[in-house]
Motif scaffolding. Structure first.
Motif, PDB file in Angstrom:
ATOM      1  N   GLU A 132       0.962  -1.064   0.317  1.00 41.90           N
ATOM      2  CA  GLU A 132      -0.240  -0.235  -0.193  1.00 41.90           C
ATOM      3  C   GLU A 132       0.954   1.284  -0.447  1.00 41.90           C
ATOM      4  O   GLU A 132       0.373   2.302  -0.586  1.00 41.90           O
ATOM      5  N   ILE A 133       1.678   0.820   0.849  1.00 34.17           N
ATOM      6  CA  ILE A 133       2.915   2.494   0.469  1.00 34.17           C
ATOM      7  C   ILE A 133       3.865   2.627  -0.780  1.00 34.17           C
ATOM      8  O   ILE A 133       3.388   3.694  -1.158  1.00 34.17           O
ATOM      9  N   GLN A 134       3.675   1.773  -1.167  1.00 29.32           N
ATOM     10  CA  GLN A 134       4.374   1.576  -2.362  1.00 29.32           C
ATOM     11  C   GLN A 134       3.278   2.036  -3.506  1.00 29.32           C
ATOM     12  O   GLN A 134       3.711   3.000  -4.706  1.00 29.32           O
ATOM     13  N   GLN A 135       1.735   1.712  -3.754  1.00 25.08           N
ATOM     14  CA  GLN A 135       1.202   1.950  -3.550  1.00 25.08           C
ATOM     15  C   GLN A 135       1.054   3.806  -3.616  1.00 25.08           C
ATOM     16  O   GLN A 135       0.931   4.412  -5.171  1.00 25.08           O
ATOM     17  N   LEU A 136       0.870   3.758  -3.030  1.00 23.28           N
ATOM     18  CA  LEU A 136       0.313   5.147  -1.810  1.00 23.28           C
ATOM     19  C   LEU A 136       1.986   6.139  -3.215  1.00 23.28           C
ATOM     20  O   LEU A 136       1.490   7.153  -3.433  1.00 23.28           O
ATOM     21  N   THR A 137       2.479   6.067  -3.063  1.00 23.99           N
ATOM     22  CA  THR A 137       3.942   6.572  -3.285  1.00 23.99           C
ATOM     23  C   THR A 137       4.080   6.553  -4.951  1.00 23.99           C
ATOM     24  O   THR A 137       4.058   8.135  -5.814  1.00 23.99           O
ATOM     25  N   THR A 138       3.441   5.890  -5.224  1.00 22.36           N
ATOM     26  CA  THR A 138       2.958   5.665  -7.281  1.00 22.36           C
ATOM     27  C   THR A 138       2.256   6.442  -7.360  1.00 22.36           C
ATOM     28  O   THR A 138       2.451   8.022  -8.274  1.00 22.36           O
ATOM     29  N   LEU A 139       1.281   6.142  -6.470  1.00 26.08           N
ATOM     30  CA  LEU A 139       0.029   7.490  -7.228  1.00 26.08           C
ATOM     31  C   LEU A 139       0.082   9.174  -6.626  1.00 26.08           C
ATOM     32  O   LEU A 139      -0.167  10.142  -7.554  1.00 26.08           O
ATOM     33  N   ILE A 140       0.951   9.327  -5.677  1.00 21.42           N
ATOM     34  CA  ILE A 140       1.270  10.760  -5.193  1.00 21.42           C
ATOM     35  C   ILE A 140       2.644  11.217  -6.433  1.00 21.42           C
ATOM     36  O   ILE A 140       2.345  12.239  -6.416  1.00 21.42           O
ATOM     37  N   ASP A 141       3.282  10.389  -6.835  1.00 17.13           N
ATOM     38  CA  ASP A 141       4.458  10.489  -7.702  1.00 17.13           C
ATOM     39  C   ASP A 141       3.129  11.478  -8.789  1.00 17.13           C
ATOM     40  O   ASP A 141       3.983  12.165  -9.721  1.00 17.13           O
ATOM     41  N   LYS A 142       2.253  10.158  -9.959  1.00 17.86           N
ATOM     42  CA  LYS A 142       1.949  10.424 -10.788  1.00 17.86           C
ATOM     43  C   LYS A 142       1.151  11.800 -10.826  1.00 17.86           C
ATOM     44  O   LYS A 142       0.862  12.976 -11.529  1.00 17.86           O
TER      45      LYS A 142
END
Length: 150
Positions: A128-138
């Motif tokens: 979930e942290i990795q997914q959140l990081t990807t979404l925030i970067d996007k």
């Protein structure tokens, strides 16, 4: 969603990011106390522990900190003898930022900080942290796309 709903604070994505940003800063404060640095100063130190020397313009890009604010951060870090700012060998107008011996040795103290912070985030797993990081970067790329075009 009605026009009134659009203006409700609870419906603002930006407010959630503002609140989370403040919460991160508060969570880092006790962890950074031993190093005697603030969260923005920590970001600069992270960049320099990763790569040095770095031109000030590269630090602006890497840390995503406004140049004016970064200048103040660098002055504070210089006063704490954690960094040195020197002219580039290639172009004297370009200023390079390097860690001092004190700045290099601070890395050993800082190595535990990310783990200590993760201990405070118990309701998210690593996926979930990795997914959140990807979404925030996007989201960041979307919001800065116009700035990158000019």
């Amino acid at each position: 969603m009605t026009e009134d709903d659009l203006l409700k604070l609870d419906n603002q994505l930006c407010h959630r990011f503002y609140a989370v940003s403040n919460a991160f800063t508060r969570a880092y404060r006790p962890l950074l106390k031993e190093l005697d640095i603030t969260y923005p100063q920590y970001l600069v130190m992270l960049a320099l522990w990763e790569t040095q020397p770095l031109a000030i313009s590269a630090l602006v890009d890497k840390c995503r900190i406004d140049a004016g604010a970064l200048t103040l951060i660098l002055k504070k870090l210089q006063q704490k003898n954690l960094i040195a700012i020197i002219p580039s060998d290639n172009d004297r107008r370009v200023k390079q930022v390097m860690l001092t011996e004190t700045g290099v040795s601070a890395k050993a103290q800082a190595v535990a900080i990310p783990k200590q912070l993760l201990c405070q985030i118990q309701n998210l797993n690593m996926s979930e942290i990795q997914q959140l990081t990807t979404l925030i970067d996007k989201l960041y790329c979307e919001l800065t796309a116009d700035n990158n075009k000019t």
